[in-house]
Design an enzyme around this catalytic site. Sequence first.
Site, PDB file in Angstrom:
ATOM      1  N   ASN A   7      12.206 116.867  -3.295  1.00 16.09           N
ATOM      2  CA  ASN A   7      12.468 115.278  -3.127  1.00 16.09           C
ATOM      3  C   ASN A   7      11.404 115.029  -3.588  1.00 16.09           C
ATOM      4  OD1 ASN A   7      13.839 112.420  -2.437  1.00 16.09           O
ATOM      5  ND2 ASN A   7      13.837 113.465  -0.373  1.00 16.09           N
ATOM      6  N   ARG A  90      16.360 115.988  -6.096  1.00 18.50           N
ATOM      7  CA  ARG A  90      17.239 114.604  -5.460  1.00 18.50           C
ATOM      8  C   ARG A  90      16.517 113.385  -7.118  1.00 18.50           C
ATOM      9  NH1 ARG A  90      15.895 110.356  -1.182  1.00 18.50           N
ATOM     10  NH2 ARG A  90      17.515 108.835  -1.433  1.00 18.50           N
ATOM     11  N   HIS A 179      22.964 107.136  -1.346  1.00 22.23           N
ATOM     12  CA  HIS A 179      23.470 107.815  -0.518  1.00 22.23           C
ATOM     13  C   HIS A 179      24.921 108.738  -0.861  1.00 22.23           C
ATOM     14  CE1 HIS A 179      21.178 104.217   2.263  1.00 22.23           C
ATOM     15  NE2 HIS A 179      20.072 105.575   1.664  1.00 22.23           N
ATOM     16  N   ARG A 240      15.086  95.340   4.364  1.00 19.55           N
ATOM     17  CA  ARG A 240      15.635  94.745   3.599  1.00 19.55           C
ATOM     18  C   ARG A 240      16.502  94.179   3.817  1.00 19.55           C
ATOM     19  NH1 ARG A 240      17.908 101.217   1.180  1.00 19.55           N
ATOM     20  NH2 ARG A 240      15.680 101.422   1.089  1.00 19.55           N
ATOM     21  N   ARG A 284      14.558 101.975  17.853  1.00 19.11           N
ATOM     22  CA  ARG A 284      14.008 102.282  19.195  1.00 19.11           C
ATOM     23  C   ARG A 284      13.400 100.770  19.661  1.00 19.11           C
ATOM     24  NH1 ARG A 284      13.281 108.169  16.703  1.00 19.11           N
ATOM     25  NH2 ARG A 284      12.086 106.324  15.375  1.00 19.11           N
ATOM     26  N   GLY A 332      22.911 105.826  13.061  1.00 16.08           N
ATOM     27  CA  GLY A 332      24.148 106.196  12.801  1.00 16.08           C
ATOM     28  C   GLY A 332      24.149 107.276  13.772  1.00 16.08           C
ATOM     29  N   GLU A 333      23.773 108.432  13.939  1.00 12.57           N
ATOM     30  CA  GLU A 333      24.014 109.431  15.095  1.00 12.57           C
ATOM     31  C   GLU A 333      22.800 109.024  15.769  1.00 12.57           C
ATOM     32  OE1 GLU A 333      21.288 113.085  13.110  1.00 12.57           O
ATOM     33  OE2 GLU A 333      22.911 112.297  11.280  1.00 12.57           O
ATOM     34  N   GLU A 385      21.719 116.135   3.071  1.00  5.45           N
ATOM     35  CA  GLU A 385      21.761 115.540   2.293  1.00  5.45           C
ATOM     36  C   GLU A 385      21.150 117.155   1.068  1.00  5.45           C
ATOM     37  OE1 GLU A 385      19.676 112.090   3.062  1.00  5.45           O
ATOM     38  OE2 GLU A 385      20.694 111.710   1.504  1.00  5.45           O
TER      39      GLU A 385
HETATM   40  P1  AMP Z   1      16.616 107.551   8.264  1.00  6.09           P
HETATM   41  O1  AMP Z   1      16.550 106.571   7.500  1.00  6.09           O
HETATM   42  O2  AMP Z   1      17.842 108.401   8.489  1.00  6.09           O
HETATM   43  O3  AMP Z   1      15.568 108.865   8.803  1.00  6.09           O
HETATM   44  O4  AMP Z   1      16.590 106.795  10.206  1.00  6.09           O
HETATM   45  C1  AMP Z   1      15.335 106.162  10.521  1.00  6.09           C
HETATM   46  C2  AMP Z   1      15.880 104.989  11.721  1.00  6.09           C
HETATM   47  O5  AMP Z   1      16.457 105.728  12.859  1.00  6.09           O
HETATM   48  C3  AMP Z   1      14.825 104.617  12.655  1.00  6.09           C
HETATM   49  O6  AMP Z   1      14.084 103.782  11.425  1.00  6.09           O
HETATM   50  C4  AMP Z   1      15.340 104.482  13.665  1.00  6.09           C
HETATM   51  O7  AMP Z   1      15.864 102.879  13.527  1.00  6.09           O
HETATM   52  C5  AMP Z   1      16.682 105.060  14.110  1.00  6.09           C
HETATM   53  N1  AMP Z   1      16.608 105.968  14.653  1.00  6.09           N
HETATM   54  C6  AMP Z   1      16.266 107.528  14.693  1.00  6.09           C
HETATM   55  N2  AMP Z   1      16.238 108.135  16.030  1.00  6.09           N
HETATM   56  C7  AMP Z   1      16.145 107.435  16.845  1.00  6.09           C
HETATM   57  C8  AMP Z   1      17.263 107.731  18.063  1.00  6.09           C
HETATM   58  N3  AMP Z   1      17.033 108.926  18.963  1.00  6.09           N
HETATM   59  N4  AMP Z   1      17.518 105.622  18.592  1.00  6.09           N
HETATM   60  C9  AMP Z   1      16.927 105.192  17.880  1.00  6.09           C
HETATM   61  N5  AMP Z   1      17.020 104.989  16.632  1.00  6.09           N
HETATM   62  C10 AMP Z   1      16.759 106.113  15.873  1.00  6.09           C
END
Ligand code: AMP
Length: 397
Positions: A7, A90, A179, A240, A284, A332-333, A385
């Site tokens: 990537n 990617r 995505h 964004r 966070r 989401g997770e 991914e």
């Molecule tokens: P991603 O682009 O999928 O890596 O997601 C990044 C975003 O997920 C970060 O900017 C955070 O806002 C959120 N995130 C990641 N870990 C956590 C966590 N443990 N609790 C709350 N938000 C999180």
Amino acid sequence: MKILVVNAGSSSLKYQLIDMETEGVIAKGNVERIGIAGSVLKAKGNGHEKVYEQDMPDHKVAIELVLHALTDGEIGVIKSMEEIGAVGHRVVASGEYFKKPTLVDGEVLKTLEKTFELGPLHNPAAATGVKACIEVMPHTPMVLVFDTSFHQTMPPKAYMYGIKFEDYKAYSVRKYGAHGTSHKFVSQEAAKYLGKDIKDLKTVTCHLGNGSSISAVDGGVCVDTSMGFTPLDGVLMGTRSGCIDASAVEFLARKKGYDAARMVTYLNKECGVLGISGVSSDFRDLIAGAEAGNERCQLALDMFAYQTKKFIGSYAAAMGGLDCIVFTAGIGENTPTVREGACEGLEFLGVKLDKEANYGKNTGSVREISAKDSKVKVLVIPTNEELVIARETLALV
Ligand code: AMP
């Protein structure tokens, strides 16, 4: 077969080496600051981590160092690069030039250049990564895997904008989505977890991260998605804006004295939950801010959950039903308040969350967070991914 997934960004390069027999990651790493002073490769393999700090003026040197790390006496996992059966790259944007994963040859590389204006930040870097790999491993098959491929099944009524048809034809301005590998992976994992044939499932997949997109997956096939011509469309995101009336963009540009390019930077980098909260693009920080009484942090969180909910509802309408909602990616997770807000008020569709399960620990595997009597299953599924890229690459070679 072992497949290397690459990537490449403009000054970075992430990789994973995946053993396709077990689908396990046997090595991975991250190169930063390619072409900039202080280039570094952080590599993991064999249960160890090693940091290589050395000059990497271009992607070719970076790839050479990655191959060195993969065969390194201490953290190496292969004896020679001959063990790498193929490389999956990617690529963010495909336009209408590529509909599916594609084996690289000279012609394909030329066509890839035509996509640069559709993904100006990412696609030139991907092409640089591919060329660097070809130089270093000229006999290894290279495969392009596009973020947009999974969305190619959208019907015209979903991907067309209400612009002049001649302009769509002349400039290919339409919705492409993003995505795709993540939406594909989690929709398949959901079917597996539920023990159902994916053909019988209507699923809304919510990839909520720094970039966020939501897709309607009917029978395993994408029928609509929230991102558009570029990843600026859909829900508001880290920085964004998401959807906005085009006239408001012209109005703002005039008021702020911005030209078109500056305006696009503004909408991509300065807006979203960062712009609303004035605090951070990281959820966070927003949650901590909201808990401390910061109303703009709370507003950003509320807007994000509300807009996500609206896509879930509209996609249930688009598919004529809903069996499953999946939450994935960083937010989401990991963010139960967002999941709760996005599902709140959807009881009329048969969505009922189990509050305790939703607020339960992130186990890093599939979690069911809907109540036992919920008609619609709500799942949290970690995305992968890289594995999808490796699977698509294997299928082609
Ligand atoms: P991603 O682009 O999928 O890596 O997601 C990044 C975003 O997920 C970060 O900017 C955070 O806002 C959120 N995130 C990641 N870990 C956590 C966590 N443990 N609790 C709350 N938000 C999180």
